[in-house]
Write an enzyme that holds these catalytic residues in place. Sequence first.
Site, PDB file in Angstrom:
ATOM      1  N   ASP A 178      10.529   9.792  -5.668  1.00  0.00           N
ATOM      2  CA  ASP A 178      10.674   9.243  -7.019  1.00  0.00           C
ATOM      3  C   ASP A 178       9.405   8.502  -7.403  1.00  0.00           C
ATOM      4  OD1 ASP A 178      11.763   8.572  -9.431  1.00  0.00           O
ATOM      5  OD2 ASP A 178      13.029   6.957  -8.665  1.00  0.00           O
ATOM      6  N   ALA A 212       4.108   4.800   1.197  1.00  0.00           N
ATOM      7  CA  ALA A 212       4.971   5.838   1.769  1.00  0.00           C
ATOM      8  C   ALA A 212       4.199   6.748   2.709  1.00  0.00           C
ATOM      9  CB  ALA A 212       5.624   6.653   0.642  1.00  0.00           C
ATOM     10  N   HIS A 260      18.305   9.894 -13.136  1.00  0.00           N
ATOM     11  CA  HIS A 260      18.590   9.554 -11.750  1.00  0.00           C
ATOM     12  C   HIS A 260      19.712  10.408 -11.162  1.00  0.00           C
ATOM     13  CE1 HIS A 260      16.351   5.958 -13.142  1.00  0.00           C
ATOM     14  NE2 HIS A 260      15.784   6.132 -11.957  1.00  0.00           N
ATOM     15  N   ASP A 287      13.091   0.445  -8.513  1.00  0.00           N
ATOM     16  CA  ASP A 287      14.032  -0.120  -9.479  1.00  0.00           C
ATOM     17  C   ASP A 287      15.472  -0.054  -8.996  1.00  0.00           C
ATOM     18  OD1 ASP A 287      14.764   2.605  -9.865  1.00  0.00           O
ATOM     19  OD2 ASP A 287      13.265   2.802 -11.446  1.00  0.00           O
TER      20      ASP A 287
END
Length: 843
Positions: free
Chosen positions: A125, A109, A32, A56
């Site tokens: 991501d 998205a 990340h 997450d």
Amino acid sequence: MTLHIDERTDGNFALFIDGDLQFDTADEALYHEGLTLPALCMAGSCARVLICGGGDGLALRECLRFPGVERVDLVDYSPEVVELGRTRFAGINRGAFEDHRVAVHIADAWEQLDTLGNFDVVLCDFTVPRKPDDARVFTREWYSRISASLNPNGIVAVNAVSPQATPEAFWCLRKSIRAAGLNALAYRVCIPSFRAQGYGAWTFMLAARRPLRLADLKQLECPVETRQLDLARLYRGASFTRAESSIERHVPVNSLENLCLVPLLLNPAMDDGRWTMGGGRWTIDDRRWATDYSRNSTSGRAGSLSSIVHRPSSADPSSTVFRPSSAHPSSESPFDLAPLLNAIPVTHPYHTREMVEAMAEQVIGAIRSLDIKRLVNALLRRAGELPKDLVRELRKLRDFLRDHTPSFDAWREWSYRLFAALVITMTLANTIAPDNAFAKGAHGLGHASMSRGYSGGFGGGRGEGGSFSSARSGGFGGTSFSRSGGFGGPAPRITSSGFRSRYSRGGPVDVYGYSYAPRYYIYCGGGYYHVHPAYQVSGGQPAARPEKHQALFVADDDMMVLDSGDVVITLSDGAYLLVTGGTVALFNEKNPEPILPVYPDPGLFRNIQDQVQSQQAAVQHDSALRRDWLGWVGWTSALFPIVAEDKREVRNLDDMTRKLDAAARRIGSAPANAVPASPVTAGQVELFVGGYLLSDDTIGIRQPDSWLYTDGRSIWTDKEEKSKSRPCPPLLTEAVQSILKKLQKELTADVASDKNDLRELYTDNLQLQQDLVQYQGIYMSSGYQSDYEVDYGTDSISVSQAISRTQADIQQNQIDYQQTQLSHDKAHIDLDRINSALHGLWR
């Protein structure tokens, strides 16, 4: 979608989605921080950030601790993952969802992007796609839309794939981003948990409308503390060898019309000694999918096979993939399933719960109508290739069936075991021949010309997947069928469905199985071993009627085998060569009569024959592989349409083998006394085999018994004076002009590409020289301890190894630079000559 959290005794845990690892708390910061911080640092302003995926909350955590971030929009289609982010993962994402700067959108998205405005940073991501539909947010169109939503200095960071495990998919993704008009900069990050799962070294991709260079990574200054990732080391993972980057030239662009990324992910090129999958062994027990690696004791649980074939797990209802509606209410079955499940050896890393679920959906529709005895006998016929424990279990079932005729009630009890046997058989077949099982991609993927080392015609031209008329100039970097060079490239692999869905019912297919739009050629004299002698330049009259022939097989971007067995070599959109019976003729597509004969160069015939034979061998090889696959599952063809399609595919492959064999005979060979073309001399540019642009801008064409010359207005031969020339047929003038314009366009692209490669190679060399000085300094300061460990990219190796590897890289870089410079100079000279001709005699 199935979610599974693997809890471990050390307090760490890992999240799996559909069997694929998403993160492991032991090293998730490597991922990340690597995804988010470089983009935030390089954006200049990062007031508005968009995260696509990332439910997450871990990428969100990194954004919120970066100074200057005023608002973050997070779009994720999974409310389950976001809920975990708010609850179970709140401790590791530091309660990111509670921050007032965060706006969460549970949406697709693709649908949501246009409603959100513009951003300084966009983070993609997404989970790596496993189905074509999932690859929509990895397409050229998606990145074009993101580009439109960026502020002027905005930057995009993409969770890419592994250039080590799936090199073709990685370079396809990079090419797709660049096709959207964005500059791309990729860098590797070593994530131990990803490597343990067999994913290889991982990669992220930065993209922006402005130029991105390796130096940008080297100069990163991060205002926040990093926990596991040293941003100052990232640039070392951003260098790719020329051999690696050359792959991009041979892969297509992932687009909405051509969703090719998933087939490339499922069919990685791992057999040429350079690209290898990380080692490991996949096993299944009755409680979980588990990965056992000697390098790492971490196990990644991605679901419960026992919940699929026996009973759902009460601890994790979401992990249940299937419960047969006809199952007996009791959990009892004639035998305990544990020995059967423990006998399953699964070795291919793409065997996930999602794959098993897909098999289950096919099986359950027909399970009640199966002939159980026939099933068991079919399995035992392959007993020599099955594990002993599995054979023992199947024999138990066979012995039971020998003494019993199951009633419907008894059948319900046996359904668990039979269902398990079906899934096991399909899985084992996939394990033994994974290329067959996973080679069923969508049609229209496109292919690169095997005759040259550059990107030619993907997604364009007349075909669904590539251009019929691409042809590159000779010289360094590869040549084309239409010119006098040889052929190269990897061995073909059939990875698409053209031989199942389109063969003989539509457009042509190629050796990879990709389908193209229909293409027809109309010409006089298609008889066996015959090209009509009435050429336009001689004023003869045709003695045969025009015949219409369909392109059947695309052997290369500029070579097709017709249904007649003749071979066509496209020179441009308006001109082609017809090869048959040891003869070659030049045609203008506007007229069925040949313009003139061309000298039957033996090199051309040899190359065509070699290509046909090579691809014929590839078709035969894939036919044999599919026959082996059908040896396992062929008995289910009456039940499962996909298996019936596999049988049809084998028949079509065998038919193509026969037709390629006939074409090899029909093409013939050059006369025994034929002499190969002489090397191109200074001032000449080869347009096609036997056709040259000369220093005075006239065109010379080598004919069977003479040379013919033309300036576009007149023609004459080497046996007569130019003063005795005749008018040039308009069809010949048009054909030559179209060839010159096609070559002009391609050489312009070649020169630009070579210039870019030279800049990158020069920058890489400077960086390598600096690295070498650094390693040599460390070697001296360590007291010449050769085993002293240093950072090398994202790994640690001995300083002596680092020095030798860097020296080897410098040497290879210099070789690549010299070859690229030669290619650039040759293309530049040829381009100048063609530009001169098109502005002079041939304007």
